[in-house]
Design a protein around this motif. Sequence first.
Motif, PDB file in Angstrom:
ATOM      1  N   ASP A 178      -7.211 -13.339  53.887  1.00 13.87           N
ATOM      2  CA  ASP A 178      -6.778 -12.940  52.430  1.00 13.87           C
ATOM      3  C   ASP A 178      -6.198 -14.119  51.902  1.00 13.87           C
ATOM      4  O   ASP A 178      -6.711 -14.596  50.602  1.00 13.87           O
ATOM      5  CB  ASP A 178      -5.798 -11.863  52.436  1.00 13.87           C
ATOM      6  CG  ASP A 178      -5.606 -11.261  51.056  1.00 13.87           C
ATOM      7  OD1 ASP A 178      -6.150 -10.904  50.358  1.00 13.87           O
ATOM      8  OD2 ASP A 178      -4.399 -11.908  50.813  1.00 13.87           O
ATOM      9  N   LYS A 195     -11.227 -18.189  45.323  1.00  9.94           N
ATOM     10  CA  LYS A 195     -11.231 -17.469  44.048  1.00  9.94           C
ATOM     11  C   LYS A 195     -10.451 -18.280  42.941  1.00  9.94           C
ATOM     12  O   LYS A 195     -11.211 -18.586  41.905  1.00  9.94           O
ATOM     13  CB  LYS A 195     -10.575 -16.020  43.956  1.00  9.94           C
ATOM     14  CG  LYS A 195     -11.541 -15.020  44.728  1.00  9.94           C
ATOM     15  CD  LYS A 195     -10.925 -13.581  44.642  1.00  9.94           C
ATOM     16  CE  LYS A 195     -11.568 -12.728  45.601  1.00  9.94           C
ATOM     17  NZ  LYS A 195     -11.126 -11.176  45.198  1.00  9.94           N
ATOM     18  N   TYR A 241      -9.391 -16.416  51.046  1.00  8.54           N
ATOM     19  CA  TYR A 241     -10.231 -15.638  49.901  1.00  8.54           C
ATOM     20  C   TYR A 241      -9.792 -16.195  48.747  1.00  8.54           C
ATOM     21  O   TYR A 241     -10.189 -16.302  47.469  1.00  8.54           O
ATOM     22  CB  TYR A 241     -10.311 -14.238  50.311  1.00  8.54           C
ATOM     23  CG  TYR A 241     -11.268 -13.959  51.280  1.00  8.54           C
ATOM     24  CD1 TYR A 241     -12.776 -14.674  51.034  1.00  8.54           C
ATOM     25  CD2 TYR A 241     -11.056 -12.946  52.416  1.00  8.54           C
ATOM     26  CE1 TYR A 241     -13.710 -13.970  51.944  1.00  8.54           C
ATOM     27  CE2 TYR A 241     -12.417 -12.640  53.181  1.00  8.54           C
ATOM     28  CZ  TYR A 241     -13.734 -13.372  53.007  1.00  8.54           C
ATOM     29  OH  TYR A 241     -14.446 -12.785  53.882  1.00  8.54           O
TER      30      TYR A 241
END
Length: 264
Positions: free
Chosen positions: A254, A261, A257
Amino acid sequence: MVVIKNNIIYDENKKLGADIYYPNDTTSETKILIFWHGGGWFRGDKKDVKKIGINLANAGFMTFIPNYSLAPAAHFPAAHDDALHFVDWLLDSDYTDNDDIKNIVQIGASVGGTMALYVAGKYGFPTVTWSAPVEYTNWIKNHQEVKPSPQAKENFGITDPTQIRASFYKYFTLTYTGSDKSDILQKLDAQSYDFSNLNKLMMINSADELTPLSTTLDFIKFLAKQNHGVQLLVIPGHGHAMDYSQDYIDESLDFLYQTIKRQK
């Protein structure tokens, strides 16, 4: 279905290879993750972390797990040099496009986390470490009485977990450096690495484990003085790196990720 390519050679002279785990839907947009295995620089192999490679590929990352030179046949900085050589090979290979340097992230377990820090400082790859040891000089200086061994219970009859961990810490450090001289140990200290290109970093450590939490906190303070932010997750218990990997892989991914982004 994860596709696996085993032992793709990245260093012909040393015959060092990497295993590659492809996600089912690999495209030119697929992100790349380098996983550095642990083992105290004297043991460990890419095949030992096959399950992690599959999990990371199932999470959508083309995952590379390299081997590197092991002690005592190869002393510091051999493994560190291998790590940089692998990245140079990867960036120059058919597995990456010209702009893929921005699509690469890392996870490193135990001393693999130490090597991931070394690589992150040069290349800026977003990185997660699991129980990365970061200090050696002061630790060795403050533990002169400790007898090094990978099996202190069997070799010395030691039963106290703290003493067993200390014996192992001293063993793998001196096995890799091949010396207890402070000038060599200082070069292994993470605070001696070049972090001019350091990007996002998350460090995960147990509250009481092989890697002393106090050394991790000192390292974070060191980075903070250079205006580097670090996300630290301290988990309860005594687990080290792979001991808690399955429970905290989601938090690690997470973080990576979210970093990817933000970089778009």
